[in-house]
Design a protein around this motif. Structure first.
Motif, mmCIF file in Angstrom:
data_model
loop_
_atom_site.group_PDB
_atom_site.id
_atom_site.type_symbol
_atom_site.label_atom_id
_atom_site.label_comp_id
_atom_site.label_asym_id
_atom_site.label_seq_id
_atom_site.Cartn_x
_atom_site.Cartn_y
_atom_site.Cartn_z
ATOM 1 N N PRO A 50 -1.096 -5.591 -2.824
ATOM 2 C CA PRO A 50 -2.086 -5.975 -3.844
ATOM 3 C C PRO A 50 -3.052 -7.038 -3.344
ATOM 4 O O PRO A 50 -2.841 -7.660 -2.304
ATOM 5 C CB PRO A 50 -1.209 -6.510 -4.979
ATOM 6 N N ASP A 51 -4.107 -7.235 -4.121
ATOM 7 C CA ASP A 51 -5.054 -8.291 -3.782
ATOM 8 C C ASP A 51 -4.486 -9.644 -4.229
ATOM 9 O O ASP A 51 -3.445 -9.733 -4.890
ATOM 10 C CB ASP A 51 -6.423 -8.027 -4.410
ATOM 11 N N LYS A 108 4.886 -0.006 -0.846
ATOM 12 C CA LYS A 108 4.148 1.096 -1.472
ATOM 13 C C LYS A 108 2.684 0.736 -1.608
ATOM 14 O O LYS A 108 1.805 1.594 -1.547
ATOM 15 C CB LYS A 108 4.747 1.426 -2.838
ATOM 16 N N THR A 109 2.418 -0.545 -1.810
ATOM 17 C CA THR A 109 1.044 -1.019 -1.926
ATOM 18 C C THR A 109 0.996 -2.500 -1.576
ATOM 19 O O THR A 109 1.990 -3.216 -1.727
ATOM 20 C CB THR A 109 0.489 -0.801 -3.349
ATOM 21 N N GLN A 156 -3.557 -3.371 3.332
ATOM 22 C CA GLN A 156 -3.869 -2.621 2.123
ATOM 23 C C GLN A 156 -4.105 -1.140 2.416
ATOM 24 O O GLN A 156 -3.752 -0.278 1.615
ATOM 25 C CB GLN A 156 -5.094 -3.225 1.434
ATOM 26 N N ASP A 157 -4.693 -0.860 3.578
ATOM 27 C CA ASP A 157 -4.947 0.532 3.962
ATOM 28 C C ASP A 157 -3.688 1.228 4.469
ATOM 29 O O ASP A 157 -3.602 2.460 4.439
ATOM 30 C CB ASP A 157 -6.023 0.598 5.056
ATOM 31 N N ASN A 158 -2.721 0.448 4.975
ATOM 32 C CA ASN A 158 -1.514 1.020 5.579
ATOM 33 C C ASN A 158 -0.252 0.319 5.073
ATOM 34 O O ASN A 158 0.558 -0.179 5.862
ATOM 35 C CB ASN A 158 -1.577 0.893 7.114
ATOM 36 N N PRO A 159 -0.041 0.265 3.772
ATOM 37 C CA PRO A 159 1.111 -0.501 3.254
ATOM 38 C C PRO A 159 2.454 0.045 3.731
ATOM 39 O O PRO A 159 3.407 -0.721 3.887
ATOM 40 C CB PRO A 159 0.967 -0.374 1.735
#
Length: 207
Positions: A76-77, A73-74, A64-67
């Motif tokens: 997700p949870d 791009k992200t 999540q910190d380094n997608p």
């Protein structure tokens, strides 16, 4: 197969010290082939590298910190994944978690695997810097697809390594154990010379 899961499985194989000593031009050529018999011919390992790597909450947070390291791009949870993918969410979560685990624990193997299996997701600026050392095999920048204008790849990396081990500087190609020759384009030799790797191609003493 999910491209990030394939990248994670490839990274797991590359990072395994048992496999590292067995990898050669034959295996390298097969790792860029589709899943199937070619993958079944990969080196035997102590544990089955085809099983997705397990991931931890720390791995997921890292993703999540380094997608961008995952080619995303992200990240997700879990709740968002369930909403986006429905019944397919568990498989997607497993693939993303495996990718995050390999990117966090084995960044160089992950970079090489992502470049080989999902080059459209690979961003050279976002991955750890790799040197074009001809003796490193998959750990060399020669593995990376963007190298020298798109000339990189596992077969190239291992062709150059074979040339170095045999003291064959500047050859246009090297035999591949799968049959035929793997080309080594002239720009590769120019870059290796620029980085000072010509001495690595000198034959050692013969006994």
């Amino acid at each position: 197969m999910d491209p990030l899961l394939r990248a994670a499985l490839t990274a797991r194989l590359l990072a395994d010290p048992t496999a590292h000593s067995l990898l050669d031009s034959w295996t390298a050529a097969h790792l860029e082939a589709p899943f199937g018999p070619a993958w079944d011919a990969a080196p035997p390992l102590a544990d089955d590298w085809r099983t997705p790597p397990e991931y931890t909450p720390a791995d997921w947070r890292y993703g999540q910190d380094n997608p961008v390291w995952l080619g995303l791009k992200t990240l997700p949870d879990s709740d968002t994944l369930s909403t986006l993918f429905g019944a397919a969410a568990p498989q997607r979560r497993s693939a993303l978690g495996a990718a995050a685990a390999m990117a966090r624990r084995h960044p160089y193997a992950w970079a090489a695997a992502l470049a080989v299996t999902a080059p459209d997701r690979f961003d050279l600026r976002s991955q750890p810097t790799m040197r074009p050392d001809p003796l490193l095999g998959w750990g060399s920048a020669l593995t990376l697809k963007p190298f020298a204008g798109g000339l990189g790849g596992l077969p190239l990396a291992y062709a150059v390594r074979d040339a170095a081990l045999m003291g064959r500087w500047g050859v246009p190609s090297m035999p591949c154990a799968t049959g035929g020759d793997t080309p080594i384009p002239a720009p590769v030799w120019t870059i290796l010379d620029r980085f000072g790797y010509r001495p690595a191609f000198r034959r050692g003493p013969e006994f």
